[in-house]
Design an enzyme around this catalytic site. Structure first.
Site, PDB file in Angstrom:
ATOM      1  N   ASP A  16      38.067  28.652  27.531  1.00 17.04           N
ATOM      2  CA  ASP A  16      38.902  29.342  27.591  1.00 17.04           C
ATOM      3  C   ASP A  16      39.751  28.252  27.260  1.00 17.04           C
ATOM      4  OD1 ASP A  16      40.353  28.179  30.719  1.00 17.04           O
ATOM      5  OD2 ASP A  16      41.508  29.483  29.239  1.00 17.04           O
ATOM      6  N   ASP A  23      45.549  32.777  25.256  1.00 16.69           N
ATOM      7  CA  ASP A  23      45.176  32.274  26.679  1.00 16.69           C
ATOM      8  C   ASP A  23      43.996  32.606  26.675  1.00 16.69           C
ATOM      9  OD1 ASP A  23      45.667  31.221  30.172  1.00 16.69           O
ATOM     10  OD2 ASP A  23      43.484  30.638  28.200  1.00 16.69           O
TER      11      ASP A  23
HETATM   12  C1  LIG Z   1      47.978  32.391  35.441  1.00 18.48           C
HETATM   13  S1  LIG Z   1      47.015  32.303  34.514  1.00 18.48           S
HETATM   14  C2  LIG Z   1      45.571  33.242  36.069  1.00 18.48           C
HETATM   15  C3  LIG Z   1      44.031  33.145  34.805  1.00 18.48           C
HETATM   16  N1  LIG Z   1      43.659  33.706  35.692  1.00 18.48           N
HETATM   17  C4  LIG Z   1      42.853  34.931  35.379  1.00 18.48           C
HETATM   18  O1  LIG Z   1      43.604  35.705  34.191  1.00 18.48           O
HETATM   19  C5  LIG Z   1      41.987  35.762  36.220  1.00 18.48           C
HETATM   20  C6  LIG Z   1      41.089  35.394  35.409  1.00 18.48           C
HETATM   21  C7  LIG Z   1      39.304  36.713  36.046  1.00 18.48           C
HETATM   22  C8  LIG Z   1      39.301  35.733  36.745  1.00 18.48           C
HETATM   23  C9  LIG Z   1      37.829  36.218  37.412  1.00 18.48           C
HETATM   24  C10 LIG Z   1      37.782  37.769  37.117  1.00 18.48           C
HETATM   25  C11 LIG Z   1      37.935  38.001  36.345  1.00 18.48           C
HETATM   26  C12 LIG Z   1      38.734  37.484  35.773  1.00 18.48           C
HETATM   27  O2  LIG Z   1      42.296  37.503  36.314  1.00 18.48           O
HETATM   28  C13 LIG Z   1      43.510  37.645  37.205  1.00 18.48           C
HETATM   29  O3  LIG Z   1      43.980  36.835  37.307  1.00 18.48           O
HETATM   30  N2  LIG Z   1      43.434  39.007  36.689  1.00 18.48           N
HETATM   31  C14 LIG Z   1      42.557  39.737  36.425  1.00 18.48           C
HETATM   32  C15 LIG Z   1      42.297  41.400  37.137  1.00 18.48           C
HETATM   33  C16 LIG Z   1      43.494  41.434  37.688  1.00 18.48           C
HETATM   34  N3  LIG Z   1      43.138  43.005  38.394  1.00 18.48           N
HETATM   35  C17 LIG Z   1      44.729  40.671  38.329  1.00 18.48           C
HETATM   36  C18 LIG Z   1      44.788  39.284  37.589  1.00 18.48           C
HETATM   37  C19 LIG Z   1      44.094  32.168  34.910  1.00 18.48           C
HETATM   38  O4  LIG Z   1      43.847  31.724  35.546  1.00 18.48           O
HETATM   39  N4  LIG Z   1      43.322  31.349  33.554  1.00 18.48           N
HETATM   40  C20 LIG Z   1      42.710  30.332  33.248  1.00 18.48           C
HETATM   41  C21 LIG Z   1      41.273  30.391  32.882  1.00 18.48           C
HETATM   42  C22 LIG Z   1      40.176  30.983  34.298  1.00 18.48           C
HETATM   43  C23 LIG Z   1      39.803  30.475  35.143  1.00 18.48           C
HETATM   44  C24 LIG Z   1      39.495  31.378  36.563  1.00 18.48           C
HETATM   45  C25 LIG Z   1      37.854  31.484  35.685  1.00 18.48           C
HETATM   46  C26 LIG Z   1      37.880  32.371  34.676  1.00 18.48           C
HETATM   47  C27 LIG Z   1      39.048  31.344  33.536  1.00 18.48           C
HETATM   48  C28 LIG Z   1      43.171  29.368  32.674  1.00 18.48           C
HETATM   49  O5  LIG Z   1      42.765  30.564  31.214  1.00 18.48           O
HETATM   50  C29 LIG Z   1      45.104  29.334  32.383  1.00 18.48           C
HETATM   51  O6  LIG Z   1      44.683  28.340  33.596  1.00 18.48           O
HETATM   52  C30 LIG Z   1      46.094  27.451  34.400  1.00 18.48           C
HETATM   53  C31 LIG Z   1      46.836  28.854  33.799  1.00 18.48           C
HETATM   54  C32 LIG Z   1      48.693  28.480  33.534  1.00 18.48           C
HETATM   55  N5  LIG Z   1      48.180  26.952  35.136  1.00 18.48           N
HETATM   56  C33 LIG Z   1      47.916  26.436  35.302  1.00 18.48           C
HETATM   57  C34 LIG Z   1      46.267  27.286  35.105  1.00 18.48           C
END
Ligand SMILES: CSC[C@H](NC(=O)[C@H](Cc1ccccc1)OC(=O)N1CCC(N)CC1)C(=O)N[C@@H](CC1CCCCC1)[C@@H](O)COc1ccncc1
Length: 329
Positions: free
Chosen positions: A35, A219
């Site tokens: 990540d 990202d």
């Molecule tokens: C608006 S950052 C949203 C982003 N999380 C996503 O992208 C998740 C990833 C996921 C997780 C579990 C199963 C499937 C997909 O996926 C979805 O949210 N989606 C995909 C599926 C879709 N149907 C709905 C939307 C996110 O927090 N990333 C962080 C890393 C992430 C955390 C969760 C586990 C996987 C890695 C990171 O890089 C970015 O941190 C921040 C970004 C901005 N300020 C603060 C923190």
């Protein structure tokens, strides 16, 4: 010295990318999510409540002869999707793609949120953001890449993420054969811990790029391409059946639509994301309604060039020169 690790999409929607990481002596191999949007290496462990850890591969520091407790240190992190985890800290040998860091902070989870409990394909994260974003207290720890950089042939890594195919994270070298186009470089801003950069414009379909600065982050840990509403609207105005779906919290459309491509300018190059990379996945198994890979960044407050965008390119995360390289794939 260099390292090279394969990475695979977690499911048919390319939701996450999974890479195997060896921790400890003898090696304990865990599937982790690399990540570039965060800066902590944390894992499900023998300290994670059994009910939460079920279905996950876990790290047991007590079974590693090279593990050492970092006494007094704790960590707690919340991600953009509101998922969270916290715990205490060990140091141990961490090997990625054949390259070993001898004394890496391995953050052991004593608490994980529901999303992580349910997401059994990963056992934690490898943060590849800037050290300033590390959440260990009282003394923040370095990322695996930061620890490795001084021993790598070059202080950089590349991400080659692919749609439904095995891709790679390479450390210390650039395999230019992975790209079709020239690598264009642009300054990276690591002040917030992310790999921040500014794209110079965008276009829909094969149109000419406009001049419209878009500041965001590269990202690998975010699935979608999240951009301002005006750009999202300009794109979906070309998609007949597109509409905002409240329950899905995003734009959906008929899966049968022939989606236009989306291009953005960066480092003097144009990166074009093909329409089929933007047609992410049916909203439910077997549905003929699909969820868009491009969605609004409005309620996040930051534009995110996530996996949907990264899949169209070979991306160079160049710490040594504080810059990002992008080449069309
Ligand atoms: C608006 S950052 C949203 C982003 N999380 C996503 O992208 C998740 C990833 C996921 C997780 C579990 C199963 C499937 C997909 O996926 C979805 O949210 N989606 C995909 C599926 C879709 N149907 C709905 C939307 C996110 O927090 N990333 C962080 C890393 C992430 C955390 C969760 C586990 C996987 C890695 C990171 O890089 C970015 O941190 C921040 C970004 C901005 N300020 C603060 C923190």
């Amino acid at each position: 010295q260099t390292g090279s690790a394969n990475t695979n999409p977690s499911d048919s929607a390319d939701d996450e990318y999974i890479t195997s990481v060896s921790i400890g002596t003898p090696a304990q191999v865990l599937p982790l999510d690399f990540d570039t949007g965060s800066s902590d290496l944390w894992v499900f462990s023998s300290e994670t409540p059994k009910s939460s850890a079920s279905g996950h591969v876990t790290y047991s520091p007590s079974k590693s002869s090279t593990a050492k407790k970092l006494s007094g240190s704790t960590w707690s992190i919340e991600y953009g999707d509101k998922s969270s985890s916290s715990g205490d800290v060990y140091t141990d040998i961490v090997t990625i793609g054949g390259f070993s860091v001898k004394t890496q902070a391995v953050e052991s989870a004593t608490k994980v949120s529901t999303q992580f409990v349910q997401d059994t394909v990963i056992s934690g994260l490898v943060g590849l953001g800037f050290d300033v974003g590390n959440q260990v207290s009282p003394r923040p720890q370095k990322t695996w890449f930061s620890n490795a950089a001084s021993s790598l042939a070059e202080p950089l890594f590349t991400a080659d993420l692919r749609h439904q195919e095995t891709g790679s994270y390479n450390f210390g070298f650039i395999d230019t054969s992975l790209a079709k186009g020239t690598i264009g470089y642009t300054p990276a801003d690591g002040s917030e811990g992310y790999w921040g950069f500014t794209a110079t414009g965008y276009s829909v379909g094969g149109a000419k790029l406009n001049r419209n600065s878009i500041t965001g982050i590269a990202d690998t840990g975010t699935t979608l391409l999240l951009l301002p509403d005006n750009i999202v609207d300009a794109y979906y105005n070309n998609v007949e059946s597109a509409e905002y779906d409240d329950s899905q919290e995003g734009v959906v459309f008929d899966c049968s639509e022939d989606l236009p491509s989306f291009s953005f300018g960066v480092g003097g190059q144009t990166i074009t994301i093909s329409g089929d990379l933007l047609n992410l996945t049916p909203i439910e198994e077997g549905s003929s309604t699909c969820f868009g890979g491009l969605q609004s960044s409005a309620d996040i407050g930051i534009n995110i060039f996530g996996d949907v965008a990264l899949k169209a390119a070979l991306v160079v995360f160049d710490l040594g020169n504080e810059r990002l390289g992008w080449a069309q794939k």
